[in-house]
Design a protein around this motif. Structure first.
Motif, PDB file in Angstrom:
ATOM      1  N   ILE A  60       0.501  -0.677   0.129  1.00 24.68           N
ATOM      2  CA  ILE A  60       0.027   0.020  -0.156  1.00 24.68           C
ATOM      3  C   ILE A  60       1.162   1.706   0.094  1.00 24.68           C
ATOM      4  O   ILE A  60       1.069   1.956  -0.468  1.00 24.68           O
ATOM      5  CB  ILE A  60      -0.953  -0.093   1.426  1.00 24.68           C
ATOM      6  N   TYR A  61       2.057   1.765   0.828  1.00 29.57           N
ATOM      7  CA  TYR A  61       2.473   2.105   1.092  1.00 29.57           C
ATOM      8  C   TYR A  61       3.605   2.727   0.614  1.00 29.57           C
ATOM      9  O   TYR A  61       3.882   3.842  -0.095  1.00 29.57           O
ATOM     10  CB  TYR A  61       3.295   2.071   2.383  1.00 29.57           C
ATOM     11  N   HIS A  77      -1.611   9.797  -3.831  1.00 26.75           N
ATOM     12  CA  HIS A  77      -0.636  10.998  -2.911  1.00 26.75           C
ATOM     13  C   HIS A  77      -1.267  11.121  -1.539  1.00 26.75           C
ATOM     14  O   HIS A  77      -0.252  11.011  -1.104  1.00 26.75           O
ATOM     15  CB  HIS A  77      -0.977  12.287  -3.990  1.00 26.75           C
ATOM     16  N   GLN A  78      -1.589  10.230  -1.419  1.00 27.98           N
ATOM     17  CA  GLN A  78      -2.041  10.402   0.127  1.00 27.98           C
ATOM     18  C   GLN A  78      -2.421   8.914   0.485  1.00 27.98           C
ATOM     19  O   GLN A  78      -3.447   8.294  -0.105  1.00 27.98           O
ATOM     20  CB  GLN A  78      -3.261  11.249   0.030  1.00 27.98           C
ATOM     21  N   VAL A  79      -2.571   8.390   1.848  1.00 29.50           N
ATOM     22  CA  VAL A  79      -3.012   6.775   2.050  1.00 29.50           C
ATOM     23  C   VAL A  79      -3.313   6.704   3.028  1.00 29.50           C
ATOM     24  O   VAL A  79      -1.883   7.593   4.725  1.00 29.50           O
ATOM     25  CB  VAL A  79      -1.450   5.820   1.541  1.00 29.50           C
ATOM     26  N   PHE A  80      -4.391   6.655   3.410  1.00 28.63           N
ATOM     27  CA  PHE A  80      -4.494   6.287   5.271  1.00 28.63           C
ATOM     28  C   PHE A  80      -4.992   4.388   5.185  1.00 28.63           C
ATOM     29  O   PHE A  80      -6.193   3.972   4.584  1.00 28.63           O
ATOM     30  CB  PHE A  80      -5.968   7.123   5.488  1.00 28.63           C
ATOM     31  N   PRO A  96       2.408  -4.597  12.445  1.00 27.99           N
ATOM     32  CA  PRO A  96       3.113  -6.224  12.758  1.00 27.99           C
ATOM     33  C   PRO A  96       4.724  -5.365  13.080  1.00 27.99           C
ATOM     34  O   PRO A  96       5.364  -4.659  13.178  1.00 27.99           O
ATOM     35  CB  PRO A  96       3.650  -6.235  11.601  1.00 27.99           C
ATOM     36  N   GLN A  97       4.714  -6.699  14.336  1.00 22.52           N
ATOM     37  CA  GLN A  97       6.022  -6.536  14.767  1.00 22.52           C
ATOM     38  C   GLN A  97       6.901  -6.267  14.106  1.00 22.52           C
ATOM     39  O   GLN A  97       7.490  -7.325  12.964  1.00 22.52           O
ATOM     40  CB  GLN A  97       6.154  -7.814  15.660  1.00 22.52           C
ATOM     41  N   GLY A  98       7.666  -5.060  14.483  1.00 23.08           N
ATOM     42  CA  GLY A  98       9.509  -5.187  13.372  1.00 23.08           C
ATOM     43  C   GLY A  98       9.405  -4.524  12.258  1.00 23.08           C
ATOM     44  O   GLY A  98      10.118  -4.042  12.057  1.00 23.08           O
ATOM     45  N   TRP A  99       7.544  -4.277  11.538  1.00 19.76           N
ATOM     46  CA  TRP A  99       7.448  -3.067  10.552  1.00 19.76           C
ATOM     47  C   TRP A  99       8.155  -2.024  10.792  1.00 19.76           C
ATOM     48  O   TRP A  99       7.568  -0.764  11.862  1.00 19.76           O
ATOM     49  CB  TRP A  99       6.061  -3.273  10.261  1.00 19.76           C
ATOM     50  N   CYS A 117       5.169   8.442   6.144  1.00 21.98           N
ATOM     51  CA  CYS A 117       4.053   7.866   6.469  1.00 21.98           C
ATOM     52  C   CYS A 117       3.823   8.009   8.139  1.00 21.98           C
ATOM     53  O   CYS A 117       5.100   7.735   9.147  1.00 21.98           O
ATOM     54  CB  CYS A 117       4.319   5.742   6.621  1.00 21.98           C
ATOM     55  N   LYS A 118       2.765   8.399   8.648  1.00 20.30           N
ATOM     56  CA  LYS A 118       3.283   8.638  10.535  1.00 20.30           C
ATOM     57  C   LYS A 118       1.199   7.779  10.574  1.00 20.30           C
ATOM     58  O   LYS A 118       0.972   7.374  10.020  1.00 20.30           O
ATOM     59  CB  LYS A 118       2.477  10.615   9.913  1.00 20.30           C
TER      60      LYS A 118
END
Length: 182
Positions: free
Chosen positions: A81-82, A88-91, A98-101, A107-108
């Motif tokens: 996705i990202y 131009h914007q992703v939510f 996920p652990q370790g991602w 990306c905030k």
């Protein structure tokens, strides 16, 4: 769609019989179903981005992990996705990260400690304040796309109008001839 399916770890056997707009068949595993839908939507958005002429709205994914997606597949999903969303914007509204991602640059992650925090009266203003810059960017991007489209349409619609005047060496016989030249 195949490229998005590959990124999401969906086998070819699961997507082969799927038609755009149809539900995945019995061959699709439980967590493949939402990933197949995501692959279809991302493919359609990519086509629209490439060949369409409307504004690109934000891409919103609501709780992709709700069907028991494990950490490894959730990480693939978020990465896809990202890094490949045609917007131009992703939510993404997700139950957890996920652990370790590691979120990509730009990306905030906005964690909420309690459910429905954005809708609670005491936290509403903070939620709106967090989203306001993103909405402002979206509106500016839409306006810029509309202006560019209007300018392109105006340039296409403009025709050249020429007035031909006789040179000094040409003589105009009468008023009718002069009118024909103009």
């Amino acid at each position: 769609m195949n490229a998005y399916a590959d990124r999401l770890g969906i086998s070819k056997a699961e997507i082969g019989p799927v038609k755009i707009g149809a539900r995945p068949g019995a061959k699709a595993s439980g967590s493949s179903s939402p990933r197949i839908y995501l692959a279809m939507h991302m493919a359609l958005l990519a086509l629209n981005r490439r060949y369409g002429n409307g504004p690109a709205f934000p891409f919103m994914v609501d709780t992709p992990r709700q069907q028991g997606l494990d950490d490894a597949n959730t990480a693939k999903l978020l990465d896809t996705i990202y890094t490949h969303a045609p917007s131009h914007q992703v939510f993404v509204a997700n139950e957890s990260v996920p652990q370790g991602w590691t979120p990509p640059e730009g990306c905030k992650v906005i964690p909420f400690v309690r459910k429905r925090q954005l809708l609670r009266t005491e936290e509403y203003k903070d939620g709106v304040a967090a989203l306001e810059p993103l909405v402002t960017q979206m509106l500016a991007a839409i306006e810029a796309e509309r202006e560019a489209k209007a300018q392109a349409e105006q340039a296409e619609g403009e025709e050249e109008h020429l007035i031909v005047l006789p040179s000094d060496s040409e003589e105009v016989d009468d008023a009718d001839d002069a009118g024909e030249l103009a």
